[in-house]
Enzyme design. Structure first.
Site, PDB file in Angstrom:
ATOM      1  N   LEU A 105       0.831  -1.194   0.000  1.00 21.89           N
ATOM      2  CA  LEU A 105       0.000   0.000   0.000  1.00 21.89           C
ATOM      3  C   LEU A 105       0.868   1.246   0.000  1.00 21.89           C
ATOM      4  O   LEU A 105       2.023   1.220   0.437  1.00 21.89           O
ATOM      5  CB  LEU A 105      -0.936   0.033   1.212  1.00 21.89           C
ATOM      6  CG  LEU A 105      -0.296   0.285   2.578  1.00 21.89           C
ATOM      7  CD1 LEU A 105      -1.251   1.044   3.483  1.00 21.89           C
ATOM      8  CD2 LEU A 105       0.127  -1.013   3.251  1.00 21.89           C
ATOM      9  N   CYS A 106       0.289   2.332  -0.510  1.00 26.88           N
ATOM     10  CA  CYS A 106       0.893   3.662  -0.399  1.00 26.88           C
ATOM     11  C   CYS A 106      -0.208   4.604   0.071  1.00 26.88           C
ATOM     12  O   CYS A 106      -1.156   4.167   0.723  1.00 26.88           O
ATOM     13  CB  CYS A 106       1.546   4.093  -1.713  1.00 26.88           C
ATOM     14  SG  CYS A 106       0.431   4.195  -3.120  1.00 26.88           S
ATOM     15  N   TRP A 107      -0.112   5.886  -0.236  1.00 24.94           N
ATOM     16  CA  TRP A 107      -1.084   6.846   0.309  1.00 24.94           C
ATOM     17  C   TRP A 107      -2.472   6.652  -0.298  1.00 24.94           C
ATOM     18  O   TRP A 107      -3.461   6.506   0.409  1.00 24.94           O
ATOM     19  CB  TRP A 107      -0.573   8.264   0.088  1.00 24.94           C
ATOM     20  CG  TRP A 107      -1.565   9.347   0.385  1.00 24.94           C
ATOM     21  CD1 TRP A 107      -1.986  10.328  -0.449  1.00 24.94           C
ATOM     22  CD2 TRP A 107      -2.268   9.577   1.626  1.00 24.94           C
ATOM     23  NE1 TRP A 107      -2.903  11.142   0.166  1.00 24.94           N
ATOM     24  CE2 TRP A 107      -3.097  10.709   1.445  1.00 24.94           C
ATOM     25  CE3 TRP A 107      -2.282   8.922   2.863  1.00 24.94           C
ATOM     26  CZ2 TRP A 107      -3.922  11.213   2.444  1.00 24.94           C
ATOM     27  CZ3 TRP A 107      -3.111   9.419   3.869  1.00 24.94           C
ATOM     28  CH2 TRP A 107      -3.912  10.546   3.658  1.00 24.94           C
TER      29      TRP A 107
END
Length: 358
Positions: free
Chosen positions: A110-112
């Site tokens: 995941l990222c932002w």
């Protein structure tokens, strides 16, 4: 649960295609959890249990973001590639190492927002034939979900008791026996007083504290009762979410009572092993509330290593705070005498005052 979400092409020699999952399925899936945001973003808050494998460091993230705003996407992408290129081999090695910790399980990335950063790392993992799950909406989606947990009603029960009655130890003993417990102090790395941080790891940010609380509550979503310690609105620097705090204010309290000598002995066990200088500093922080005479007596006792005398100087102040905080609650007192935490847990369960859910 996620079962074999990867297409047959992966088995035929093509790189595995990353699969995007909504949050519930992503949380339910197994496999290493990897957050590819910058270290500063990760420190502010992340999914509990995640490891940080940043695509950019903090300075690199700032530079790419500035270029995106000033010159557009293409310039930002080119600069990002220049930053990432030299570290691709090291990142690939780390991805392989993490995958080896859970053979047959996908990497959960995941990222932002679930966009370019996690997608880029997913591409790299694919070149190594490592299957990947991506969180749809990224950490931002998780934060929305976490904050929404506090607005829903929970069957809360509070374990109360004056300072030194061993509430935390008792809650942990109950948890070991299958009682639904959310340890507010343990999640905050703080015991909730001026002395509460002594001997404990650094506290998480309030944002990450909320993340931990949300998942802890979600774990017990089917429980008929969830036990928490009666706390102030703030546990050290970590603030209990307002919506949850309001529910705690309306929850019934099982109030532990113990003799004064037993309470002092409990406090000596916890704080007598701490650094005297740190104890003295914590005492000075509440000197205005203790008053000059009690403060002087407590500092003198600390200097002499008389931990019991020092504790007694604090108890009057903390008892008054406790009585004030719980003055409006429905309280049921229970005298536990000198029973240990384990003995007390067994007794409460035998009396039907607390019930296990598993």
């Amino acid at each position: 649960m996620v079962s074999d979400p990867f297409p047959p092409s992966a088995a035929a020699g093509a790189a595995p295609v990353p699969v995007r999952l909504a949050l519930p399925a992503f949380l339910a899936a197994a496999g290493p959890l990897i957050d590819v945001r910058s270290p500063a973003e990760f420190a502010q808050g992340h999914l509990p249990g995640a490891l940080n494998l940043p695509l950019f460091d903090d300075a690199g993230r700032a530079a790419v973001g500035t270029l995106y705003k000033q010159q557009g996407r293409q310039a930002a992408v080119r600069h990002g590639l220049a930053l990432v290129g030299p570290q691709l081999e090291a990142m690939a090695t780390r991805l392989a190492q993490l995958a080896a910790t859970a053979p047959g399980r996908p990497l959960r990335l995941l990222c932002w927002r679930g966009g370019m950063r996690s997608g880029s790392v997913a591409w790299l993992a694919g070149q190594l034939d490592l299957p990947v799950l991506l969180l749809e909406g990224g950490y931002k989606a998780f934060r929305r979900w976490a904050l929404a947990r506090f607005d829903q009603p929970w069957p809360l029960r509070l374990l109360g008791g004056r300072t030194g009655t061993g509430k935390t130890d008792l809650l942990l003993a109950l948890a070991a026996r299958g009682v639904a417990v959310v340890d507010l102090e343990g999640l905050a790395h703080h015991r909730g007083s001026s002395f509460g941080a002594l001997g404990l790891p650094p506290q998480p940010s309030s944002e990450h504290y909320e993340n931990r609380l949300a998942l802890a509550l979600h774990h017990w979503r089917e429980a008929p009762a969830i036990w928490l310690e009666a706390e102030s609105a703030q546990v050290g620097r970590c603030r209990i979410p307002v919506a949850l705090w309001r529910q705690m204010q309306a929850a019934p309290v099982l109030e532990v009572q113990r003799p004064l000598a037993e309470r002092v002995a409990q406090l000596v066990r916890i704080y007598g092993v701490q650094d005297p200088a740190a104890l003295a500093e914590a005492t000075r922080r509440i000197s205005r509330r203790l008053g000059p005479q009690r403060t002087a007596a407590a500092l003198e006792a600390i200097d002499a290593g008389d931990w019991a005398a020092a504790c007694r100087q604090m108890l009057d102040y903390y008892d008054r705070c406790y009585d004030h905080d719980l003055s409006g609650h429905d309280r049921r007192p229970v005298e536990l005498g000198n029973r240990s935490a384990v003995e007390s847990a067994d007794w409460l369960l035998a009396q039907g005052l607390v019930s296990a859910v598993r």
